[in-house]
Design a protein around this motif. Structure first.
Motif, PDB file in Angstrom:
ATOM      1  N   HIS A 119       0.862  -1.190   0.000  1.00 25.00           N
ATOM      2  CA  HIS A 119       0.000   0.000   0.000  1.00 25.00           C
ATOM      3  C   HIS A 119       0.895   1.236   0.000  1.00 25.00           C
ATOM      4  O   HIS A 119       1.975   1.220   0.574  1.00 25.00           O
ATOM      5  N   GLN A 120       0.384   2.325  -0.601  1.00 26.53           N
ATOM      6  CA  GLN A 120       1.110   3.595  -0.532  1.00 26.53           C
ATOM      7  C   GLN A 120       0.104   4.736  -0.459  1.00 26.53           C
ATOM      8  O   GLN A 120      -0.939   4.704  -1.115  1.00 26.53           O
ATOM      9  N   PHE A 121       0.435   5.726   0.362  1.00 28.92           N
ATOM     10  CA  PHE A 121      -0.383   6.917   0.546  1.00 28.92           C
ATOM     11  C   PHE A 121       0.541   8.118   0.444  1.00 28.92           C
ATOM     12  O   PHE A 121       1.582   8.164   1.102  1.00 28.92           O
ATOM     13  N   THR A 122       0.173   9.101  -0.388  1.00 26.79           N
ATOM     14  CA  THR A 122       0.973  10.318  -0.562  1.00 26.79           C
ATOM     15  C   THR A 122       0.056  11.525  -0.523  1.00 26.79           C
ATOM     16  O   THR A 122      -1.020  11.497  -1.131  1.00 26.79           O
ATOM     17  N   ILE A 123       0.503  12.570   0.176  1.00 28.80           N
ATOM     18  CA  ILE A 123      -0.285  13.802   0.235  1.00 28.80           C
ATOM     19  C   ILE A 123       0.640  15.000   0.439  1.00 28.80           C
ATOM     20  O   ILE A 123       1.653  14.893   1.131  1.00 28.80           O
ATOM     21  N   LEU A 124       0.292  16.120  -0.200  1.00 30.04           N
ATOM     22  CA  LEU A 124       0.964  17.396   0.045  1.00 30.04           C
ATOM     23  C   LEU A 124       0.163  18.134   1.105  1.00 30.04           C
ATOM     24  O   LEU A 124      -1.069  18.204   1.024  1.00 30.04           O
ATOM     25  N   LEU A 125       0.865  18.705   2.075  1.00 31.72           N
ATOM     26  CA  LEU A 125       0.223  19.429   3.164  1.00 31.72           C
ATOM     27  C   LEU A 125       0.883  20.790   3.332  1.00 31.72           C
ATOM     28  O   LEU A 125       2.083  20.941   3.066  1.00 31.72           O
ATOM     29  N   SER A 126       0.122  21.753   3.810  1.00 36.61           N
ATOM     30  CA  SER A 126       0.682  23.085   4.035  1.00 36.61           C
ATOM     31  C   SER A 126       1.727  23.010   5.141  1.00 36.61           C
ATOM     32  O   SER A 126       1.568  22.278   6.115  1.00 36.61           O
ATOM     33  N   LEU A 184      -2.541  17.601  10.709  1.00 40.22           N
ATOM     34  CA  LEU A 184      -3.284  16.816   9.737  1.00 40.22           C
ATOM     35  C   LEU A 184      -2.468  15.597   9.291  1.00 40.22           C
ATOM     36  O   LEU A 184      -3.025  14.512   9.095  1.00 40.22           O
ATOM     37  N   ALA A 185      -1.164  15.740   9.153  1.00 40.74           N
ATOM     38  CA  ALA A 185      -0.309  14.602   8.785  1.00 40.74           C
ATOM     39  C   ALA A 185      -0.444  13.483   9.811  1.00 40.74           C
ATOM     40  O   ALA A 185      -0.575  12.302   9.454  1.00 40.74           O
ATOM     41  N   ARG A 186      -0.419  13.840  11.084  1.00 43.52           N
ATOM     42  CA  ARG A 186      -0.551  12.841  12.149  1.00 43.52           C
ATOM     43  C   ARG A 186      -1.918  12.168  12.099  1.00 43.52           C
ATOM     44  O   ARG A 186      -2.033  10.935  12.170  1.00 43.52           O
ATOM     45  N   LEU A 187      -2.972  12.958  11.957  1.00 43.57           N
ATOM     46  CA  LEU A 187      -4.325  12.401  11.927  1.00 43.57           C
ATOM     47  C   LEU A 187      -4.550  11.520  10.697  1.00 43.57           C
ATOM     48  O   LEU A 187      -5.163  10.453  10.786  1.00 43.57           O
ATOM     49  N   LEU A 188      -4.052  11.954   9.553  1.00 41.82           N
ATOM     50  CA  LEU A 188      -4.196  11.157   8.331  1.00 41.82           C
ATOM     51  C   LEU A 188      -3.415   9.847   8.426  1.00 41.82           C
ATOM     52  O   LEU A 188      -3.858   8.814   7.917  1.00 41.82           O
ATOM     53  N   THR A 189      -2.278   9.878   9.083  1.00 42.10           N
ATOM     54  CA  THR A 189      -1.505   8.650   9.285  1.00 42.10           C
ATOM     55  C   THR A 189      -2.307   7.650  10.094  1.00 42.10           C
ATOM     56  O   THR A 189      -2.407   6.469   9.736  1.00 42.10           O
ATOM     57  N   ARG A 190      -2.894   8.110  11.178  1.00 41.74           N
ATOM     58  CA  ARG A 190      -3.703   7.219  12.020  1.00 41.74           C
ATOM     59  C   ARG A 190      -4.833   6.593  11.208  1.00 41.74           C
ATOM     60  O   ARG A 190      -5.035   5.374  11.232  1.00 41.74           O
ATOM     61  N   GLU A 191      -5.554   7.416  10.454  1.00 41.67           N
ATOM     62  CA  GLU A 191      -6.691   6.913   9.676  1.00 41.67           C
ATOM     63  C   GLU A 191      -6.242   5.986   8.551  1.00 41.67           C
ATOM     64  O   GLU A 191      -6.877   4.970   8.281  1.00 41.67           O
ATOM     65  N   GLN A 192      -5.154   6.339   7.871  1.00 44.01           N
ATOM     66  CA  GLN A 192      -4.688   5.512   6.758  1.00 44.01           C
ATOM     67  C   GLN A 192      -4.239   4.141   7.248  1.00 44.01           C
ATOM     68  O   GLN A 192      -4.593   3.121   6.665  1.00 44.01           O
ATOM     69  N   LEU A 193      -3.476   4.106   8.320  1.00 44.33           N
ATOM     70  CA  LEU A 193      -3.013   2.819   8.841  1.00 44.33           C
ATOM     71  C   LEU A 193      -4.173   1.988   9.375  1.00 44.33           C
ATOM     72  O   LEU A 193      -4.183   0.762   9.236  1.00 44.33           O
ATOM     73  N   ALA A 226       4.133   4.789  14.474  1.00 47.21           N
ATOM     74  CA  ALA A 226       4.114   5.576  13.231  1.00 47.21           C
ATOM     75  C   ALA A 226       3.516   6.958  13.440  1.00 47.21           C
ATOM     76  O   ALA A 226       4.038   7.942  12.912  1.00 47.21           O
ATOM     77  N   GLU A 227       2.449   7.044  14.177  1.00 48.29           N
ATOM     78  CA  GLU A 227       1.804   8.335  14.390  1.00 48.29           C
ATOM     79  C   GLU A 227       2.745   9.318  15.086  1.00 48.29           C
ATOM     80  O   GLU A 227       2.820  10.483  14.708  1.00 48.29           O
ATOM     81  N   GLN A 228       3.498   8.837  16.050  1.00 44.59           N
ATOM     82  CA  GLN A 228       4.441   9.709  16.764  1.00 44.59           C
ATOM     83  C   GLN A 228       5.596  10.123  15.864  1.00 44.59           C
ATOM     84  O   GLN A 228       6.023  11.274  15.878  1.00 44.59           O
ATOM     85  N   ILE A 229       6.097   9.188  15.060  1.00 42.01           N
ATOM     86  CA  ILE A 229       7.184   9.512  14.131  1.00 42.01           C
ATOM     87  C   ILE A 229       6.722  10.558  13.126  1.00 42.01           C
ATOM     88  O   ILE A 229       7.421  11.543  12.862  1.00 42.01           O
ATOM     89  N   VAL A 230       5.530  10.371  12.569  1.00 46.38           N
ATOM     90  CA  VAL A 230       4.998  11.348  11.612  1.00 46.38           C
ATOM     91  C   VAL A 230       4.830  12.703  12.284  1.00 46.38           C
ATOM     92  O   VAL A 230       5.176  13.738  11.699  1.00 46.38           O
ATOM     93  N   ALA A 231       4.324  12.714  13.503  1.00 45.44           N
ATOM     94  CA  ALA A 231       4.156  13.985  14.212  1.00 45.44           C
ATOM     95  C   ALA A 231       5.489  14.717  14.349  1.00 45.44           C
ATOM     96  O   ALA A 231       5.570  15.927  14.111  1.00 45.44           O
TER      97      ALA A 231
END
Length: 149
Positions: free
Chosen positions: A15-22, A30-39, A49-54
């Protein structure tokens, strides 16, 4: 473990998920929240993962911000047992230290990469170019714990 080398040949992602964020606090959140939902949708709860992304998204906002430029988050699930997190920002001239140092007890910041180093199996930095501009990608790989027998 910090690895300075560029990405080795990666197996085909499951699986792969990519997004541009402000490149703002809101984008980092939003990056942290999207990571949680995607996983969750992939049914692969990599707990760290959520902490690393944050941490990486926050660093992209604080240290990699260029006015008018976004940062990119990429989550790649490889062979159902490794998650690769990549955060790319527009400041190739500001790379993190190869070996993060522990800040003084009074310091209010400076612990993020120590946390990434502790939670990830591997992490590092790749320098590159986006169309018309330099960039850097901070990446971390998290291995899933083995399944109990």
């Amino acid at each position: 473990m910090n690895q300075e080398t560029t990405r080795a040949q990666t197996p085909t992602p499951v699986h792969q998920f990519t997004i541009l964020l402000s490149a703002t606090r809101r984008g980092a959140r939003l990056a942290r929240l999207l990571t949680r939902e995607q996983l969750h949708s992939w049914e692969h709860p990599f707990e760290s993962a959520e902490q690393i992304v944050a941490e990486l998204a926050n660093n992209a906002v604080l240290h990699g911000h260029v006015p008018g430029r976004s940062f990119r988050l990429v989550l790649t699930l490889i062979a159902a047992n490794t998650l690769r997190v990549e955060v790319t920002d527009a400041r190739a001239d500001r790379s993190p230290p190869l070996h993060p140092r522990r800040p003084s007890p009074e310091a209010e910041s400076g612990r993020g990469l120590l946390l990434v180093e502790a939670l990830a199996a591997r992490w590092g930095t790749d320098l590159g170019t986006l169309p018309l501009s330099p960039c850097k990608t901070i990446w971390a790989e998290i291995d899933a714990p083995p399944c109990p027998l």
